[in-house]
Design a protein around this motif. Structure first.
Motif, short mmCIF file in Angstrom:
data_model
loop_
_atom_site.label_atom_id
_atom_site.label_comp_id
_atom_site.label_asym_id
_atom_site.label_seq_id
_atom_site.Cartn_x
_atom_site.Cartn_y
_atom_site.Cartn_z
N ILE A 58 0.84 -1.20 0.00
CA ILE A 58 0.00 0.00 0.00
C ILE A 58 0.87 1.24 0.00
N SER A 59 1.95 1.21 0.76
CA SER A 59 2.87 2.35 0.82
C SER A 59 3.54 2.59 -0.53
N ALA A 60 3.95 1.51 -1.18
CA ALA A 60 4.59 1.63 -2.49
C ALA A 60 3.61 2.17 -3.52
N ILE A 61 2.38 1.69 -3.49
CA ILE A 61 1.36 2.17 -4.43
C ILE A 61 1.04 3.64 -4.17
N SER A 62 0.98 4.01 -2.89
CA SER A 62 0.75 5.41 -2.52
C SER A 62 1.86 6.30 -3.06
N LEU A 63 3.10 5.83 -2.93
CA LEU A 63 4.24 6.59 -3.42
C LEU A 63 4.16 6.76 -4.94
N LEU A 64 3.83 5.68 -5.64
CA LEU A 64 3.71 5.73 -7.10
C LEU A 64 2.58 6.66 -7.53
N ALA A 65 1.42 6.51 -6.88
CA ALA A 65 0.26 7.33 -7.24
C ALA A 65 0.55 8.80 -7.00
N GLY A 66 1.18 9.10 -5.86
CA GLY A 66 1.53 10.48 -5.55
C GLY A 66 2.51 11.06 -6.56
N GLY A 67 3.50 10.27 -6.95
CA GLY A 67 4.48 10.74 -7.93
C GLY A 67 3.83 11.02 -9.28
N VAL A 68 2.94 10.14 -9.70
CA VAL A 68 2.22 10.33 -10.98
C VAL A 68 1.37 11.60 -10.92
#
Length: 393
Positions: free
Chosen positions: A288-298
């Motif tokens: 979830i943390s990794a997906i959050s990081l990716l989504a935020g970066g996008v």
């Protein structure tokens, strides 16, 4: 007779700001629209109007002492409403980068990490360092068979690298922050604080954790959402990293570990259910943390590309950080997928190696990268609260 004050413009500093992306600052004609529309700008010391004047005149020493440039959360409402296209929000972002470089210890690292033209040097350092370690330990090859990253780069070696280097980075950061604190204290004439440090610090942390200031920005709310995703993505990954260290050194669990490992079952009273729960929660938080990081970066990239509609831009310093954030999350996520799907060793282990290099950049270079703004901003806001110069209007 009125007192005269002489200023000596720093032409070199002006050129550096323009080269970094603040090429529009000369368009500012002091209409004060930026300070009026900013919901965070205080009545008694409004920004970014005064910072735009100081930047135009190259008043480097005064800007290095300014705590106010860190009160800006870069929502860029000011840039949208600026009638001249001076982009004060972007100018303040570049000023913050300059402050990080000037306070950096050692200063050469601020130049290497802070200058996008030196990105190859910043990346070459961990690449060469890791290759030397792998060569010395006899792991400079891709193991055949099942993908197990510790066969390629043992976790113990990684810890032996990151733990002391992280401690060194913290020490370097402490020196940088002492310089920063000395500078912003000098701005107020070294007046004694009116408030205590701890209550001011706790209030600042509360604001940051809740992102209460971001919610005051009206025109670019998507920036706040993106920042929340990246911010808590980092926190979640930091927690799972500490979690993994506890598993490895506290419970002696080597990763990846199967459900039927007899040592793990013995530790947990022989309950496969408890093992499954422990592993599932760990992996859930990590993913979830990794997906959050990716989504935020996008979202950050999407928002900044969208902002071209009102002629705003972002320095390459910011773009590099956004790119690193995306690549850290993506490489970590892909490495996990490749391990689970048993990809060819050369692809899986190469992806993992790239991930380690990017993690090195994020952690070890923190005092010199865009990520340092979290600490600088925390210190600056805490200081203004201690001096009773809160940013609330």
């Amino acid at each position: 007779m009125a007192q005269e004050t002489a200023f000596t413009p720093d032409i070199k500093f002006i050129r550096e700001l323009k080269a970094a992306g603040a090429d529009t600052m000369k368009k500012c004609y002091q209409c004060a629209t930026c300070s009026v529309v900013c919901p965070l700008s205080p009545d008694d010391r409004p920004f970014p109007r005064k910072e735009m004047v100081m930047a135009q005149w190259g008043l480097k020493d005064e800007l290095l002492k300014s705590a106010d440039i860190w009160l800006c959360h870069n929502c860029n409402d000011c840039s949208k409403y600026c009638p001249r296209g001076a982009r004060p929000g972007d100018v303040l972002a570049i000023l913050r980068k300059s402050v990080i470089q000037e306070n950096a210890f050692p200063r050469i690292m601020g130049k290497i990490v802070g200058d996008p033209k030196n990105i190859w040097q910043a990346m070459a350092i961990p690449v060469l360092f890791f290759l030397v370690i792998l060569g010395i330990t006899g792991h400079l090859n891709f193991p055949e068979g099942e993908i197990v990253f510790s066969k390629f780069f043992p976790v113990h070696y990684i810890d032996m690298i990151f733990v002391p280097l992280s401690a060194l980075a913290v020490l370097m950061f402490a020196v940088s922050m002492s310089r920063f604190w000395k500078n912003i204290s000098a701005e107020s004439g070294n007046k004694l604080p009116k408030g205590d440090f701890l209550p001011s610090f706790m209030e600042t942390l509360k604001e940051i954790m809740l992102h209460s200031k971001f919610r005051k920005c009206d025109e670019n709310k998507d920036r706040g959402i993106a920042h929340v995703l990246v911010f808590y993505g980092f926190i979640g990954l930091a927690i799972t990293t500490a979690w993994a260290v506890f598993y490895l050194y506290g419970l002696k669990w080597e990763s990846p570990y199967p459900l039927d490992d007899p040592d793990i079952l013995a530790l947990l009273g022989g309950s496969t259910t408890m093992v499954w729960i422990a592993r599932t929660i760990f992996k859930l938080v990590a993913n979830i943390s990794a997906i959050s990081l990716l989504a935020g970066g996008v979202l950050i990239i999407k928002n900044r590309l969208k902002e071209r509609g009102f002629e705003t831009s972002t320095s390459s310093f910011d773009w590099i950080f956004v790119g690193i954030v995306l690549l850290v999350g993506l490489s970590g996520f892909l490495a996990q997928v490749m391990r689970m799907m048993n990809f060819p060793p050369v692809i899986a282990y190469s992806t993992y190696f790239i991930h380690l290099v990017l993690v090195f950049y994020i952690i070890i270079y923190m005092p010199y990268s865009k990520l340092a703004h979290f600490v600088y901003r925390t210190v600056a806001i805490t200081y203004t609260k201690m001096m009773k110069r809160d940013v609330e209007m």
